[in-house]
Design a protein around this motif. Structure first.
Motif, PDB file in Angstrom:
ATOM      1  N   LEU A 151       0.799  -1.229   0.000  1.00  0.00           N
ATOM      2  CA  LEU A 151       0.000   0.000   0.000  1.00  0.00           C
ATOM      3  C   LEU A 151       0.833   1.282   0.000  1.00  0.00           C
ATOM      4  CD1 LEU A 151      -2.652  -1.062   2.691  1.00  0.00           C
ATOM      5  CD2 LEU A 151      -2.940  -1.059   0.201  1.00  0.00           C
ATOM      6  N   SER A 152       1.982   1.258   0.685  1.00  0.00           N
ATOM      7  CA  SER A 152       2.670   2.513   0.962  1.00  0.00           C
ATOM      8  C   SER A 152       3.335   3.195  -0.238  1.00  0.00           C
ATOM      9  CB  SER A 152       3.705   2.306   2.077  1.00  0.00           C
ATOM     10  OG  SER A 152       4.584   1.264   1.740  1.00  0.00           O
TER      11      SER A 152
ATOM     12  N   SER B 122       4.515  -5.223  -6.850  1.00  0.00           N
ATOM     13  CA  SER B 122       3.248  -5.544  -6.198  1.00  0.00           C
ATOM     14  C   SER B 122       2.898  -7.017  -6.369  1.00  0.00           C
ATOM     15  CB  SER B 122       2.119  -4.666  -6.756  1.00  0.00           C
ATOM     16  OG  SER B 122       2.331  -3.311  -6.436  1.00  0.00           O
TER      17      SER B 122
END
Length: 389
Positions: free
Chosen positions: A142-143, A256
């Motif tokens: 997410l970051s 990802s």
């Protein structure tokens, strides 16, 4: 278990802030006038200053407990980010990053040590370590996107300010959220101290004493070193592959995919019932084979290979932490987990350097394969006999 939830929150915030800076730091350094070679130094100094911090953290956590290091690490790291938002020179950014690496080196050993003490048995230790891996992976997924979004909306200075205040507020919450003493006393009974230590309760039986008289073999730490070295090679090489097309967005998607693979195996909680030694060895072997396949351009698509790498990571990282906790007495958790962090830091520093020097004539992925296989061959299997409470 409330303390475990608090610990997961602290680690999520810390990892989130760290990974959110990955897409920010290089452009920020360029905006300050840093040369590409100097940018590499800015990024690498974090791992270098991590080493003395990890070493001090291990002995400090064992002597003074985890809470004070968790609180101080979060708050000071937040203050450092506030200062970072005001730097105007590449050298200032280098100094700030070196301080940040030292300060945050205390957080991981402190949190892992307290997580290990919370557990009632070795199976629960495995589950808690898997939860730590899940939190880390979610933060890494997410970051980066969140960091890029912050910069797009707020700019560099305000983004670092926001991230800094998040760390400071989390550190203040840690003062009230972490309850340590009750778990320290319980862990001393469940996972006894080494034989002959008069500062902690006596061992329950001679079997436990004999199992814990021997420290963790130094050769074991070749495993996390080889693992992080292979990951450093992957992080260096992946954006340069033709499949990435020189696009930051495409590279981000490829990373990802690795994190998604890790989420899959971290979500398989039944895996934690298997021996951590078995999970460590089989996971490392599977990871090595994937890197070998990539080095010889096997027919599997890159996305599939990266997903498999992520699945292997989701098995290995919690297993290593669980294995160390299962063969270590509670009064030495801090030192053991600090050595683990040091191994990760050294490997993360060596990997990209090796990849940069040999990629013109040898596939870096083959070096990752060789490193993992050598680490497996050096693993002292007979030394790992988990202590039963």
């Amino acid at each position: 278990m409330k303390t475990a939830i608090w610990l997961y929150l602290f680690m999520f915030v810390a990892f989130f802030d760290l990974h959110a800076q990955y897409p920010i730091l290089s452009p920020f350094a360029i905006s300050l006038g840093a040369a590409p070679s100097f940018i590499g130094l800015i990024l690498g100094v974090y791992s270098i200053t991590h080493l003395p911090g990890n070493l001090l953290a291990g002995y400090g956590v064992d002597k003074y407990g985890s809470k004070r290091f968790i609180v101080s690490s979060l708050i000071v790291a937040g203050i450092v980010l506030l200062v970072q938002s005001r730097v105007t020179d590449p050298w200032q950014l280098l100094y700030i990053r070196s301080v940040s690496g030292f300060v945050l080196a205390f957080l991981s050993p402190a949190c892992l040590s307290l997580l290990a003490k919370i557990a009632r048995d070795n199976v629960q230790q495995s589950k808690l370590m898997a939860g730590n891996g899940l939190v880390h992976t979610m933060a890494s997924v997410l970051s980066p996107a969140a960091g890029a979004y912050l910069v797009a909306k707020l700019g560099f200075a305000l983004s670092f300010t926001v991230l800094g205040w998040i760390l400071i507020i989390t550190g203040v919450l840690a003062i009230f959220g972490v309850k340590e003493r009750q778990y320290t006393l319980a862990a001393a009974q469940l996972f006894p101290p080494v034989h002959g230590d008069s500062n902690v309760p006596a061992l329950k039986n001679q079997k436990q004493a004999g199992a814990l008289d021997e420290p963790v073999p130094w050769l074991f730490f070749v495993i996390p070193l080889g693992l992080s070295c292979s990951q450093g090679i992957l992080f260096f090489e992946l954006p340069l592959m033709k499949e990435a097309s020189g696009s930051i967005m495409t590279s981000g998607l490829l990373f990802s995919v690795v994190s998604l693979g890790a989420l899959v195996t971290l979500s398989m909680l039944f895996i934690n019932r298997f021996s951590p030694l078995l999970r460590t060895t089989t996971g490392c072997l599977a990871l090595a084979l994937v890197f070998f396949g990539m080095s010889v351009s096997w027919p599997l698509p890159l996305y599939v290979s990266l997903f498999l790498i992520g699945m292997a990571k989701g098995v290995i990282f919690p297993a290593i932490a669980s294995l160390l906790a299962s063969v270590t007495s509670a009064n030495r958790y801090g030192r053991v987990f600090s050595f683990l962090s040091i191994s990760y830091s050294i490997g993360a520093f060596i990997g990209p350097i090796v990849a940069g020097h040999i990629r013109s004539h040898t596939s870096p992925y083959f070096i990752a394969f060789v490193g993992l296989m050598l680490a497996l061959c050096m693993l002292p299997l007979k030394a790992f006999k988990p202590v039963q409470a």
